[in-house]
Motif scaffolding. Structure first.
Motif, PDB file in Angstrom:
ATOM      1  N   ILE A   7       0.832  -1.204   0.000  1.00 13.57           N
ATOM      2  CA  ILE A   7       0.000   0.000   0.000  1.00 13.57           C
ATOM      3  C   ILE A   7       0.859   1.244   0.000  1.00 13.57           C
ATOM      4  CG2 ILE A   7      -0.207  -0.179   2.518  1.00 13.57           C
ATOM      5  CD1 ILE A   7      -2.590   1.599   0.173  1.00 13.57           C
ATOM      6  N   SER A   8       1.983   1.202   0.709  1.00  8.49           N
ATOM      7  CA  SER A   8       2.844   2.384   0.764  1.00  8.49           C
ATOM      8  C   SER A   8       3.385   2.717  -0.619  1.00  8.49           C
ATOM      9  CB  SER A   8       4.002   2.139   1.731  1.00  8.49           C
ATOM     10  OG  SER A   8       3.512   1.880   3.015  1.00  8.49           O
ATOM     11  N   ALA A   9       3.817   1.690  -1.352  1.00 10.67           N
ATOM     12  CA  ALA A   9       4.344   1.928  -2.688  1.00 10.67           C
ATOM     13  C   ALA A   9       3.267   2.478  -3.607  1.00 10.67           C
ATOM     14  CB  ALA A   9       4.921   0.631  -3.260  1.00 10.67           C
ATOM     15  N   LEU A  10       2.064   1.894  -3.510  1.00  5.97           N
ATOM     16  CA  LEU A  10       0.971   2.374  -4.354  1.00  5.97           C
ATOM     17  C   LEU A  10       0.590   3.807  -4.015  1.00  5.97           C
ATOM     18  CD1 LEU A  10      -1.442  -0.682  -4.610  1.00  5.97           C
ATOM     19  CD2 LEU A  10       0.018   0.259  -6.380  1.00  5.97           C
ATOM     20  N   TYR A 370      -8.007  -0.255   1.120  1.00  2.33           N
ATOM     21  CA  TYR A 370      -7.018  -0.053   0.058  1.00  2.33           C
ATOM     22  C   TYR A 370      -5.830  -0.984   0.253  1.00  2.33           C
ATOM     23  CZ  TYR A 370      -4.240   2.521  -3.399  1.00  2.33           C
ATOM     24  OH  TYR A 370      -3.493   2.866  -4.491  1.00  2.33           O
ATOM     25  N   ALA A 371      -5.355  -1.086   1.484  1.00  2.48           N
ATOM     26  CA  ALA A 371      -4.196  -1.939   1.764  1.00  2.48           C
ATOM     27  C   ALA A 371      -4.508  -3.407   1.510  1.00  2.48           C
ATOM     28  CB  ALA A 371      -3.744  -1.737   3.204  1.00  2.48           C
ATOM     29  N   VAL A 372      -5.616  -3.880   2.040  1.00  2.00           N
ATOM     30  CA  VAL A 372      -5.932  -5.308   1.954  1.00  2.00           C
ATOM     31  C   VAL A 372      -6.274  -5.719   0.526  1.00  2.00           C
ATOM     32  CG1 VAL A 372      -7.595  -7.076   2.661  1.00  2.00           C
ATOM     33  CG2 VAL A 372      -6.626  -5.497   4.360  1.00  2.00           C
ATOM     34  N   TYR A 373      -7.195  -4.994  -0.089  1.00  4.35           N
ATOM     35  CA  TYR A 373      -7.618  -5.388  -1.438  1.00  4.35           C
ATOM     36  C   TYR A 373      -6.582  -4.999  -2.494  1.00  4.35           C
ATOM     37  CZ  TYR A 373     -12.163  -6.821   0.299  1.00  4.35           C
ATOM     38  OH  TYR A 373     -13.181  -7.475   0.954  1.00  4.35           O
ATOM     39  N   VAL A 465      -7.679   0.475  -6.735  1.00  2.00           N
ATOM     40  CA  VAL A 465      -8.173  -0.708  -6.041  1.00  2.00           C
ATOM     41  C   VAL A 465      -9.690  -0.724  -6.194  1.00  2.00           C
ATOM     42  CG1 VAL A 465      -8.385  -1.849  -3.795  1.00  2.00           C
ATOM     43  CG2 VAL A 465      -6.247  -0.703  -4.422  1.00  2.00           C
ATOM     44  N   SER A 466     -10.209  -1.696  -6.914  1.00  2.00           N
ATOM     45  CA  SER A 466     -11.629  -1.700  -7.267  1.00  2.00           C
ATOM     46  C   SER A 466     -12.535  -1.719  -6.041  1.00  2.00           C
ATOM     47  CB  SER A 466     -11.943  -2.896  -8.173  1.00  2.00           C
ATOM     48  OG  SER A 466     -11.631  -4.124  -7.530  1.00  2.00           O
ATOM     49  N   PHE A 467     -12.094  -2.338  -4.955  1.00  2.84           N
ATOM     50  CA  PHE A 467     -12.904  -2.370  -3.736  1.00  2.84           C
ATOM     51  C   PHE A 467     -13.263  -0.956  -3.293  1.00  2.84           C
ATOM     52  CE2 PHE A 467     -12.938  -2.012   0.936  1.00  2.84           C
ATOM     53  CZ  PHE A 467     -14.001  -2.851   1.254  1.00  2.84           C
ATOM     54  N   CYS A 468     -12.323  -0.019  -3.441  1.00  2.00           N
ATOM     55  CA  CYS A 468     -12.545   1.345  -2.962  1.00  2.00           C
ATOM     56  C   CYS A 468     -13.516   2.133  -3.826  1.00  2.00           C
ATOM     57  CB  CYS A 468     -11.208   2.089  -2.872  1.00  2.00           C
ATOM     58  SG  CYS A 468     -10.110   1.436  -1.585  1.00  2.00           S
ATOM     59  N   THR A 469     -13.886   1.586  -4.979  1.00  2.31           N
ATOM     60  CA  THR A 469     -14.862   2.260  -5.840  1.00  2.31           C
ATOM     61  C   THR A 469     -16.257   1.671  -5.682  1.00  2.31           C
ATOM     62  OG1 THR A 469     -14.460   0.802  -7.744  1.00  2.31           O
ATOM     63  CG2 THR A 469     -13.032   2.727  -7.514  1.00  2.31           C
ATOM     64  N   GLU A 470     -16.393   0.644  -4.871  1.00  5.24           N
ATOM     65  CA  GLU A 470     -17.701   0.018  -4.676  1.00  5.24           C
ATOM     66  C   GLU A 470     -18.623   0.933  -3.888  1.00  5.24           C
ATOM     67  OE1 GLU A 470     -17.249  -3.799  -2.884  1.00  5.24           O
ATOM     68  OE2 GLU A 470     -15.909  -4.556  -4.471  1.00  5.24           O
ATOM     69  N   VAL A 473     -18.492   1.979   0.108  1.00  2.61           N
ATOM     70  CA  VAL A 473     -17.153   1.770   0.669  1.00  2.61           C
ATOM     71  C   VAL A 473     -16.478   3.129   0.857  1.00  2.61           C
ATOM     72  CG1 VAL A 473     -14.853   0.846   0.205  1.00  2.61           C
ATOM     73  CG2 VAL A 473     -16.885  -0.552  -0.265  1.00  2.61           C
ATOM     74  N   VAL A 474     -15.868   3.328   2.017  1.00  5.23           N
ATOM     75  CA  VAL A 474     -15.142   4.567   2.309  1.00  5.23           C
ATOM     76  C   VAL A 474     -13.728   4.184   2.714  1.00  5.23           C
ATOM     77  CG1 VAL A 474     -15.158   6.766   3.544  1.00  5.23           C
ATOM     78  CG2 VAL A 474     -17.314   5.529   3.183  1.00  5.23           C
ATOM     79  N   CYS A 475     -12.788   4.327   1.777  1.00  5.62           N
ATOM     80  CA  CYS A 475     -11.403   3.931   2.021  1.00  5.62           C
ATOM     81  C   CYS A 475     -10.597   5.083   2.623  1.00  5.62           C
ATOM     82  CB  CYS A 475     -10.754   3.467   0.714  1.00  5.62           C
ATOM     83  SG  CYS A 475     -11.240   1.795   0.196  1.00  5.62           S
ATOM     84  N   HIS A 476      -9.419   4.743   3.093  1.00  5.52           N
ATOM     85  CA  HIS A 476      -8.475   5.711   3.645  1.00  5.52           C
ATOM     86  C   HIS A 476      -8.274   6.858   2.653  1.00  5.52           C
ATOM     87  CE1 HIS A 476      -5.318   6.868   6.444  1.00  5.52           C
ATOM     88  NE2 HIS A 476      -4.417   6.919   5.482  1.00  5.52           N
TER      89      HIS A 476
END
Length: 566
Positions: A7-10, A370-373, A465-470, A473-476
């Motif tokens: 996640i840090s690199a991304l 974001y990190a997990v998915y 990260v597609s999960f964060c666009t669902e 969903v409220v990502c970091h």
């Protein structure tokens, strides 16, 4: 904690795709409503792309300038179409790896003579050399045009996030115009030294980036009365590592008279501050990779900023966790509890000091998404889940965690344990650690308000990260543009939350209480020493307590700062 290196690199790469140029557009003095349709469209577009590479398309002639007399000289700024005046200024100077000094004269950043130019970033990995400079200690002031110069107006000083490695005052979404107008306050967005130039040094200096932030407060104290601000009404605010900086400011005795209240959004409190002994090891490792002896000033001076941040700095980022496990793979270069400048851990590893300032603490519903998915784009089977959790938290914590229903190993329809892991990471790194902090704060005399965002706006880069666009969903980072009111084409739910949060922030800036006296918003109850009363921001009711009970995280299951005793 292998997941966080990915996640840090991304995050770094996503941020760099949205790096700001050194030049911003001049902005016009007319009100938005009075502009012709074509100019209005142009102005809307320019604000939409604020702080992106596309912003250079908005360079125009016909600059409308404004000047304000301050104790440090004439402040030259530009009149924004939004109804704010924008001033860009250099607030401090510093030699490499030395503490900064507060500016004694009003000066445009980077030696510029263009009052509309945005500041160059502080050096950071993968950025083009033309976009950054070591002479980067700058801030952008957003001042509503209708403020009176007789004082009484609060100031919000925002500190950007980016894992202490990337970011700037011109990062996406950080245009403070709308926030300043809605809160009837001055908004100051600052830059500070990052990574290998701000938080690790061959000469054993520590907390240089944090000391920059203190100097930014000193600068504001001097100049904001000239803009109508009250020097005794400064609130510090930040998100992610920026919120970590705010928590550090709360632990700096010499800074306590410089601000009245604090807002911390998505602080990864699980990590804690680094200890002095750990920092010594990390600094020695850093020097070995620099290729210069710590005492060889001639050699050190020949190193370019690019060489430092992309050479030894990136090596430090990727390798620190193997030298000092407490460094983690997400924030290996960060604030240090040095016992002098900072004199408290402000966590559960040492006596929590008496406190008095009101604070506002928030998280988003899916902090770990974001990190997990991002690290696991494919379904995570049970065996992989067991391996990752055990490897990240160790045998002792793993056994206890598997006894908690929402994290437990059990048969699932699609054999995908990413939802459980996402919940675990969210609670472990962010939510429960923040709730523990809130209880400690209240028990020692302070007032804390806790909230969780259930509505957000997908931050640039999160779409990777597609999960964060669902939906739902409220990502970091998805809270940033809500607070700043910089969401492009907001939905009705987003618009409503923007209005609410800016009204609550206005109330907090003026009174230390996020409940506007003239509104119908749900009462935001202050936290107690047991129940933190975490309000849902974007929906009704309170956040479910789940594993964030006083007896589970921090007691039955230790946070990282407890495991590493930092």
């Amino acid at each position: 904690m292998v997941v966080f290196s990915f996640i840090s690199a991304l995050t770094i790469l996503a941020s760099l795709l949205l790096v700001s140029p050194s030049q911003a557009s001049p902005v016009r003095s007319q009100s938005f409503d009075s502009l012709s349709p074509w100019i209005a469209l142009e102005s809307w577009f320019c604000r939409l792309v604020h702080a992106t590479l596309a912003y250079k398309l908005c360079l125009q002639e016909g600059l409308s300038a404004i000047s304000v007399d301050t104790p440090l000289g004439a402040a030259q700024g530009v009149v924004d179409v939004s109804g704010t005046n924008r001033f860009v200024v250099k607030y401090a100077s510093a030699d490499r790896w030395s503490p900064s000094s507060v500016a004694t004269a009003w000066e445009l950043p980077n030696g510029s003579t263009n009052i509309s130019a945005l500041p160059l970033m502080c050096p950071q990995p993968y950025a083009d050399d033309s976009t950054f400079t070591e002479d980067c200690l700058s801030m952008i002031l957003y001042v509503p045009t209708n403020l009176h110069v007789d004082g009484g107006v609060p100031t919000l000083m925002w500190i950007h996030g980016g894992s202490f490695m990337v970011g700037s005052a011109t990062a996406p979404g950080l245009d403070g115009s709308a926030l300043a107008l809605a809160t009837e306050s001055i908004v100051a967005v600052i830059q500070y030294r990052l990574g290998a130039l701000g938080f690790v040094a061959p000469n054993n200096q520590t907390n240089l980036g944090l000391k920059d932030a203190v100097n930014a407060l000193e600068f504001l104290k001097t100049v904001i009365p000239s803009f109508g601000g009250d020097a005794s009404m400064i609130t510090v605010a930040g998100q992610s590592s920026g919120a970590n900086m705010i928590r550090a400011l709360l632990a700096v005795p010499s800074a306590q008279s410089l601000f009245q209240s604090a807002i911390l959004q998505s602080d990864p409190m699980d990590y804690g501050f680094l200890s002095s002994s750990d920092q010594v090891q990390l600094q020695e490792y850093f020097v070995r990779n620099l290729g210069c002896a710590a005492t060889d000033s001639a050699c050190l001076s020949t190193l370019t900023a690019d060489t430092i941040v992309n050479g030894a700095g990136l090596w430090q980022w990727n390798s620190s966790v193997y030298i000092v496990p407490a460094a983690t793979q997400s924030e290996p270069m960060r604030v240090v509890n040095d016992g002098t400048f900072i004199n408290s851990t402000l966590d559960s590893t040492s006596t929590f000091p008496a406190v008095s300032k009101p604070i506002l603490l928030s998280n988003v519903a899916d902090e770990g998404g974001y990190a997990v998915y991002g690290a696991f784009p494919d379904p995570m089977p049970e065996a992989e889940y067991v391996t990752v959790v055990n490897g990240s938290l160790g045998d002792t914590r793993y056994e206890t965690l598997m006894g908690w229903q929402s994290y437990a190993v059990e048969s699932t329809a699609d054999d995908d344990y990413r939802p459980q892991f996402q919940d675990l990471v969210t609670d472990w790194v962010w939510r429960c650690a923040v709730w523990t902090f809130a209880r400690n704060w209240v028990s020692k005399g302070g007032t804390a308000y806790v909230g969780m965002y259930t509505v957000g706006a997908s931050y640039p880069g999160n779409s990777a990260v597609s999960f964060c666009t669902e939906s739902g969903v409220v990502c970091h980072q998805d809270d940033i543009e809500i607070v700043f009111g910089t969401v492009s084409n907001p939905s009705s739910a987003q618009s409503a939350l923007i209005t609410e949060m800016q009204a609550r922030y206005k109330s907090f800036l003026y009174s230390g209480n996020p409940n506007p006296s003239d509104s119908s918003y749900t009462n935001w109850q202050a936290a107690g020493t047991s129940d933190v009363n975490a309000i849902l921001l974007g929906s009704s009711g309170e956040a479910p307590v789940g594993a964030c009970t006083p007896s589970f995280w921090g007691e039955s299951v230790a946070y990282d700062y407890q495991v590493y005793n930092i």
